[in-house]
Each structure stands twice: as structure tokens, then as C-alpha cells.
Design an enzyme around this catalytic site. Structure first.
Site, short mmCIF file in Angstrom:
data_model
loop_
_atom_site.label_atom_id
_atom_site.label_comp_id
_atom_site.label_asym_id
_atom_site.label_seq_id
_atom_site.Cartn_x
_atom_site.Cartn_y
_atom_site.Cartn_z
N MET A 38 0.79 -1.12 0.07
CA MET A 38 -0.08 0.16 -0.02
C MET A 38 0.85 1.15 -0.04
O MET A 38 0.40 2.27 0.28
CB MET A 38 -0.87 0.01 1.25
CG MET A 38 -1.86 -1.33 1.06
SD MET A 38 -3.41 -0.98 2.11
CE MET A 38 -2.73 -0.67 3.68
N ALA A 40 4.12 3.67 1.05
CA ALA A 40 4.98 4.31 2.26
C ALA A 40 5.93 3.22 2.39
O ALA A 40 6.28 2.64 3.72
CB ALA A 40 3.95 4.30 3.64
N HIS A 42 9.15 1.11 3.04
CA HIS A 42 10.28 1.04 3.85
C HIS A 42 11.05 -0.09 3.76
O HIS A 42 10.71 -1.23 2.73
CB HIS A 42 9.99 0.99 5.43
CG HIS A 42 8.68 0.22 5.71
ND1 HIS A 42 8.87 -1.21 5.75
CD2 HIS A 42 7.39 0.09 6.02
CE1 HIS A 42 7.62 -1.98 6.06
NE2 HIS A 42 6.87 -1.14 6.37
N HIS A 45 9.46 -3.74 3.14
CA HIS A 45 8.80 -3.73 1.63
C HIS A 45 10.25 -4.27 0.62
O HIS A 45 10.20 -4.88 -0.11
CB HIS A 45 8.20 -2.44 1.18
CG HIS A 45 7.01 -2.20 1.61
ND1 HIS A 45 6.93 -0.93 2.45
CD2 HIS A 45 6.04 -2.85 1.95
CE1 HIS A 45 5.74 -0.88 2.84
NE2 HIS A 45 5.15 -1.95 2.75
N LYS A 162 5.39 -10.43 8.86
CA LYS A 162 4.87 -9.64 9.85
C LYS A 162 3.22 -9.74 10.01
O LYS A 162 2.62 -9.70 11.03
CB LYS A 162 5.13 -8.12 9.56
CG LYS A 162 4.65 -7.26 10.89
CD LYS A 162 5.15 -5.56 10.54
CE LYS A 162 4.09 -4.94 9.96
NZ LYS A 162 2.81 -4.92 10.45
N ASP A 163 2.53 -9.55 8.71
CA ASP A 163 1.11 -9.81 8.70
C ASP A 163 0.77 -11.32 8.68
O ASP A 163 0.28 -11.86 7.43
CB ASP A 163 0.61 -8.90 7.47
CG ASP A 163 1.17 -7.59 7.91
OD1 ASP A 163 0.32 -6.92 8.71
OD2 ASP A 163 1.46 -7.06 6.66
N GLN A 166 -2.72 -12.36 7.32
CA GLN A 166 -2.89 -11.94 6.17
C GLN A 166 -2.31 -13.16 5.21
O GLN A 166 -2.82 -13.54 4.12
CB GLN A 166 -2.31 -10.60 5.70
CG GLN A 166 -2.18 -10.42 4.31
CD GLN A 166 -1.88 -9.07 3.91
OE1 GLN A 166 -2.65 -8.11 4.20
NE2 GLN A 166 -0.55 -8.81 3.60
N SER A 198 6.74 -0.82 10.05
CA SER A 198 5.47 -0.81 9.53
C SER A 198 5.34 0.83 8.87
O SER A 198 5.74 1.52 9.59
CB SER A 198 4.40 -1.18 10.81
OG SER A 198 3.35 -0.45 10.39
N SER A 199 4.42 0.86 7.98
CA SER A 199 4.04 2.20 7.46
C SER A 199 3.45 3.02 8.59
O SER A 199 3.33 4.16 8.77
CB SER A 199 3.28 1.75 6.21
OG SER A 199 3.87 1.05 5.32
O1 PAF Z 1 -0.24 -5.83 3.18
C1 PAF Z 1 -0.69 -4.80 2.63
O2 PAF Z 1 0.02 -3.91 2.52
C2 PAF Z 1 -1.86 -4.96 1.95
O3 PAF Z 1 -2.99 -5.71 2.98
C3 PAF Z 1 -1.93 -5.73 0.66
C4 PAF Z 1 -1.59 -7.19 0.67
C5 PAF Z 1 -1.01 -4.64 -0.48
C6 PAF Z 1 -3.45 -5.43 0.01
O4 PAF Z 1 -3.87 -4.28 -0.12
#
Ligand code: PAF
Length: 297
Positions: A38, A40, A42, A45, A162-163, A166, A198-199
Site C-alpha cells: 500500500m 509508504a 520502507h 517492503h 509480519k502480517d 494475512q 510498519s508504514s
Molecule cells: O499488506 C498490505 O500492504 C496489504 O494488505 C496488501 C497485501 C497490499 C493488500 O492491499
């Protein structure tokens, strides 16, 4: 297809596609390893992009980074409007990353007819922990991940541990729906003091940032207790105690030891890997972090 800021194409910098037409024109014929973000951007990413580039070195093809603040995964009153949108800085950060292409669509490009009528139900995994606190969040994540993978023709997508929930939701979706692309996971990048990148860290004041260190402290306590062969029932209280009291109150939404695949809480008979998952609320900011622990090793 454009280059960042309308500049002359610079060798080595990723191309920028701002809509589906530009994306299609920029995609090559081979495999596509995709990092969805999404923005931002860092170092966390950039670790994902580096992992994607290693896959490209083996499999060939392109590394595609997507930047899209997905409205579907934010609930009412959440930080959708405040979420940092820093495209130019993101493109600078991604310039030396090894990415071939950045796809940064608008909401109109992604959802030309408004919010999609068909959305993915992530199942039980999407309704516990983060999913219980943020109803609809994982449906929004699963739907956009599916759409971004379809648009980019992903053969592999790289996500951060981290997620962790998800990641589990995405793995489940890909397996259950035979989506056919690979999912790779990359360990969490941390600051020297243990705070997960984290953003949303940029929302924290200096003293809130100190308070946020309660979370890595809890993980360390959980790991320490596990290293002493303690059963799961002793680790939860050890981790909770370690949350302690910082300079500002940090409220745990949840802190639990779970099976990494199902996110069911583990019992004292559990042997092997488990996730110590947790979300903390500090001021108006929610931070999530997860740590792997080995039980009964
Ligand atoms: O982890 C994220 O930044 C978001 O949940 C993702 C996977 C890009 C979906 O919008």
C-alpha cells in the site's frame, strides 16, 4: 507506460504503470513475481522486493511491485484517509530495488464500477483476531490480492510474515481456489530495538514509539519461556506480563499462541512451530506483530 515523474527513462529504474492499459503494455511474456504494497515503502517492503528479485534470478521474468491503498480493507473510522500516500518517495525508494515495474493504479482504475459486487469470503480464518476486530478486512484484502494477481498475471507473490494472518488467508485462498500462483514469505524486518517496521510507525510520537516496544518484549518473553520447554499455557501469561507498563498505555487487542495454518489457539500438547500473534493499540494507532516460537522442541 511512463517513468517516475515523467522523467526520461533511466536504465535500472522500474517503469511506472498507472492504469491497466499501461500495465498490460509493460508486462513481458515470462513469469511475474509480484510484491503487493500500500506504499509508504520502507526496508521491510524492500526485503520483499529483494526476495522477489532472487526468484527472478532463478525463474526469469519480471518483478512487479504494486502500490495501492485499497479502500475495501478499511472499515468505517479506520485510517484510510490518513494512510500515507507518498508515491514519489516510494518510486525513489524502489529505484535501486531491482523491481522492473511499479503498478500504482487509482481507485477508479482498480474499481471502475465502484466497489466490486463479487468479493472473496476468506472463511473462518478471516473472522478471528484481526478479522474479528476489523470485520470485512480480510475479505477486502483477499479480493484486492486476487485482483492484483490477475491483473499482473502473477506466477508468484511475496508477502511479509509480519502480517502472519494475512499471509495465512492468502495461502488458504490460493490453495482452496486453485489460483495456481506460488506464495513466498519473508521474515519481519525490525529496528535495532526490535520494533517491527510498519508504514503505521510514522503515526507514533516518540513516547508512543517507546510504548510500542512492549510488543517485541512480549515476543522475547514468549520465546524465552518456550526455550525452557514450557507448555503453551505458561507462555501466554509470560508474554502478557512482559507487555508491562510503558511511558504510554499500550492496550493489547489480543495476544495469543496459534497454529500457523489455522490460527486456532494451541494447547499444551502442541509440539513444533506456533505463532505468538498480537495487536497493540497505542493512542489511535494499531500495530500488529507476530513471532514464531518453537514449542516442546
Ligand atoms: O499488506 C498490505 O500492504 C496489504 O494488505 C496488501 C497485501 C497490499 C493488500 O492491499
Amino acid at each position: 507506460m511512463r517513468r517516475p515523474g515523467g522523467a526520461e527513462p533511466r536504465p535500472g529504474r522500474p517503469a511506472l504503470a498507472s492504469d491497466l492499459g499501461e500495465l498490460r503494455a509493460a508486462l513481458g511474456p515470462g513469469p511475474r513475481t509480484v510484491v503487493m504494497t500500500m506504499g509508504a515503502i520502507h526496508q521491510g517492503h524492500l526485503d520483499l522486493v529483494a526476495a522477489a528479485a532472487r526468484h527472478r534470478a532463478q525463474d526469469g521474468g519480471q518483478v512487479v511491485v504494486t502500490i495501492f491503498v485499497n479502500p475495501l480493507q478499511f472499515g468505517p473510522g479506520e485510517d484510510f484517509d490518513a494512510y500515507p500516500r507518498t508515491l514519489q518517495a516510494d518510486l525513489e525508494a524502489l529505484a535501486p530495488s531491482g523491481a522492473d515495474l511499479v503498478y500504482a493504479p487509482s481507485a477508479e482504475d482498480m474499481y471502475p464500477d465502484g466497489p466490486p459486487r463479487a468479493v472473496i469470503d476468506p472463511g473462518p480464518l478471516g473472522r478471528v483476531f484481526e478479522g474479528a476486530i476489523r470485520p470485512g478486512h480480510f475479505a477486502g484484502v483477499a479480493t484486492v490480492v486476487c485482483k492484483l494477481a490477475a491483473r499482473t498475471g502473477a506466477t508468484r507473490a511475496v508477502f511479509g510474515q509480519k502480517d502472519a494472518q494475512q499471509l495465512a488467508v492468502v495461502r488458504q485462498m490460493v490453495a482452496d481456489l486453485d489460483l495456481g500462483w506460488q506464495v513466498s514469505a519473508v521474515p519481519t524486518r525490525r529496528e535495532a530495538d526490535g520494533l517491527a517496521l510498519s508504514s503505521r510507525n510514522r503515526y507514533l510520537t516518540a513516547s508512543q514509539r517507546q510504548a510500542a516496544l512492549a510488543r517485541p518484549r512480549a515476543s522475547a518473553a514468549g520465546r524465552h519461556t518456550a526455550a525452557q520447554q514450557a507448555p503453551a499455557s505458561q507462555e501466554r501469561p509470560a508474554a502478557r506480563r512482559a507487555l508491562g507498563r510503558g511511558p504510554e498505555p499500550a492496550f493489547p487487542d489480543y495476544l495469543e499462541l496459534v497454529d500457523p495454518a489455522t490460527f486456532d489457539p494451541v494447547d499444551d500438547q502442541w509440539r513444533g512451530r506456533a505463532w505468538l500473534i498480537g495487536a497493540l493499540k497505542i493512542g489511535r494507532t494499531r500495530l500488529i506483530d507476530n513471532a514464531e516460537v518453537a514449542l516442546g522442541a
